[in-house]
Design an enzyme around this catalytic site. Sequence first.
Site, short mmCIF file in Angstrom:
data_model
loop_
_atom_site.label_atom_id
_atom_site.label_comp_id
_atom_site.label_asym_id
_atom_site.label_seq_id
_atom_site.Cartn_x
_atom_site.Cartn_y
_atom_site.Cartn_z
CG HIS A 318 32.48 -22.84 2.84
ND1 HIS A 318 33.38 -23.38 2.24
CD2 HIS A 318 32.62 -23.13 4.15
CE1 HIS A 318 34.55 -23.66 3.03
NE2 HIS A 318 34.11 -23.58 4.25
CG ASP A 376 30.71 -21.78 11.67
OD1 ASP A 376 30.85 -22.55 12.61
OD2 ASP A 376 31.35 -21.06 10.91
N1 CMC Z 1 25.07 -13.39 2.57
C1 CMC Z 1 24.85 -12.62 1.54
N2 CMC Z 1 25.64 -12.67 0.44
C2 CMC Z 1 26.48 -13.34 0.42
C3 CMC Z 1 27.00 -14.34 1.37
C4 CMC Z 1 26.36 -14.21 2.71
N3 CMC Z 1 26.47 -14.90 3.74
N4 CMC Z 1 28.34 -15.01 1.22
C5 CMC Z 1 28.44 -14.61 -0.10
N5 CMC Z 1 27.59 -13.68 -0.46
C6 CMC Z 1 27.55 -12.98 -1.87
C7 CMC Z 1 28.67 -11.83 -1.94
O1 CMC Z 1 28.09 -10.60 -1.57
C8 CMC Z 1 29.20 -11.83 -3.31
O2 CMC Z 1 28.23 -11.41 -4.08
P1 CMC Z 1 28.65 -10.76 -5.59
O3 CMC Z 1 29.32 -11.70 -6.30
O4 CMC Z 1 27.45 -10.11 -6.20
O5 CMC Z 1 29.68 -9.70 -4.95
C9 CMC Z 1 29.04 -13.52 -3.64
O6 CMC Z 1 28.13 -14.14 -2.79
C10 CMC Z 1 30.16 -14.11 -3.51
O7 CMC Z 1 30.96 -13.85 -2.21
P2 CMC Z 1 32.37 -14.00 -1.81
O8 CMC Z 1 32.53 -12.85 -0.36
O9 CMC Z 1 33.30 -13.31 -2.93
O10 CMC Z 1 32.68 -15.26 -1.57
P3 CMC Z 1 34.00 -15.77 -0.56
O11 CMC Z 1 34.15 -17.30 -1.24
O12 CMC Z 1 35.11 -14.91 -0.74
O13 CMC Z 1 33.32 -15.89 0.84
C11 CMC Z 1 32.60 -16.67 2.78
C12 CMC Z 1 33.07 -17.07 1.47
C13 CMC Z 1 32.26 -17.60 3.80
C14 CMC Z 1 33.73 -15.73 3.34
C15 CMC Z 1 31.11 -15.76 2.66
O14 CMC Z 1 30.23 -16.59 2.22
C16 CMC Z 1 30.53 -14.99 4.07
O15 CMC Z 1 30.96 -14.06 4.22
N6 CMC Z 1 29.73 -15.83 4.63
C17 CMC Z 1 29.11 -15.51 6.02
C18 CMC Z 1 30.13 -15.88 6.80
C19 CMC Z 1 30.41 -17.33 7.36
O16 CMC Z 1 29.31 -17.71 7.39
N7 CMC Z 1 31.49 -17.80 7.57
C20 CMC Z 1 31.80 -19.17 8.02
C21 CMC Z 1 32.21 -20.03 6.74
S1 CMC Z 1 32.34 -21.85 7.29
C22 CMC Z 1 33.42 -22.02 8.61
C23 CMC Z 1 34.62 -21.93 8.03
O17 CMC Z 1 35.27 -22.53 7.32
O18 CMC Z 1 35.38 -21.12 8.62
#
Ligand code: CMC
Length: 442
Positions: A318, A376
Amino acid sequence: MTQKSSAAPAPSPRTVTVTDNSTGKSWELPVHEAVLGPAVVDVRQLYGTTGLFTFDPGFTSTGSCESKITFIDGDEGVLLHRGYRIEDLAEHSDFMEVCYLLLHGELPSAAEKQGFEQTITYHTMLHEQLTYFYRGFRRDAHPMAIMVGVVGALSAFYHDSTDISDPHQRMVASHRLIAKMPTIAAMAYKFSIGQPFVYPRNDLDYAANFLHMTFSVPAEAYKVSPVLARAMDRILILHADHEQNASTSTVRISGSSGANPFACIAAGIASLWGPAHGGANEAVLAMLQEIGTKERIPEFIERAKDKNDPFRLMGFGHRVYKNYDPRASVMRKSCHEVLDELGIKDEPLLALAMELERIALEDDYFVEKKLFPNVDFYSGIILKAMGFPTSMFTVLFAVARTVGWVAQWKEMIEDPSQKISRPRQLYTGHAQRDFVPLSQRD
Ligand code: CMC
């Protein structure tokens, strides 16, 4: 009483100094203290005084507004609505009360609650002509596509609640949106499966009525299970608001231009649809189905860790929570209750989800990056058990989040310092150049 945002955030003796190394010039920027959470550096005068913009794609360090509605402490896994813990609201309150709280700032008295429920109930029906809109969609249209279209179309039907400068009209639009969203969502579902639309029943509460409109058919009696209605109510509470997330920011940005509320909420629905946001619960179920067996979990964990593989563990991670999402804990408990009520023993997807959670939480990659299950992760399993197809999962999220969008939109309109949202950019394209006529291009 609606709380009015103050024109200026609380002053603080703290300042932050910015120095331009090329000229040696320094500027002091004011800091505003928050009641909870980080203080903010006020950069509103930065461009005017320094000629510099700030640069923050994805808004990871940017407070876009002042708000009194929701607070999240991502490190501690805390979520508060108007100061109340989400766990307490999920346990002791109900969705109508949470709607009132988000909109008005305080929990209602018994009389206020009754009055609010009556008002929402009064608005549950749709203008009959709106039903013709559905027929314009293909049968296989995604219900979120229908939601974006039909909610946007509300502005063409309810002209008496689109004057955003009138507080009464703003409130009527808010009530209409909260009241009509379940009707619109259930109709999107009915259309997609070729069943007749079911009209709202105003003797049922909000969650039970939604289940009735979704699952009943005119040919048979349908009795809403109180356990399932309570579970649905809790799902609605858990998704009601979440601070300045992508869809809420979309609603605020759309509304900042003075657009009508129905169009703004349609924009929020469009943003919510994405798999990184509200579409994740649909993606979680697809992922669990793809994994299939516990033996294959390590393979998928490895894929999630592989930088060259775009696969992510859906339902994990998240932007704000770097701890267990407090909503996920409530959802996990609810999941067990719903499966028990439905007599579903040993649901394989639940067993798979729990094992995946266990393994991921012990894995160094997920531990170091603070990737925990989010709201989720379990909601898809409950919704599937209740009989919702996966394409309806994000629609339910939209039904629940409508009150959050509306409360945030209202707060923005009522903020005297509100301006149209107009970010700037770091331009890295061509500098000005001469136009080359087509005949002279290579
Ligand atoms: N699985 C594997 N690696 C992950 C995941 C994951 N679900 N989420 C983040 N990472 C890694 C990502 O690859 C990155 O690694 P590095 O620093 O080595 O490049 C690091 O963790 C940080 O990730 P980010 O994408 O920069 O973080 P963010 O804050 O931009 O993204 C997120 C947050 C929710 C989009 C992401 O965690 C994700 O895509 N999760 C899966 C989708 C999901 O479950 N979304 C629902 C969110 S909760 C409901 C809502 O509020 O809508």
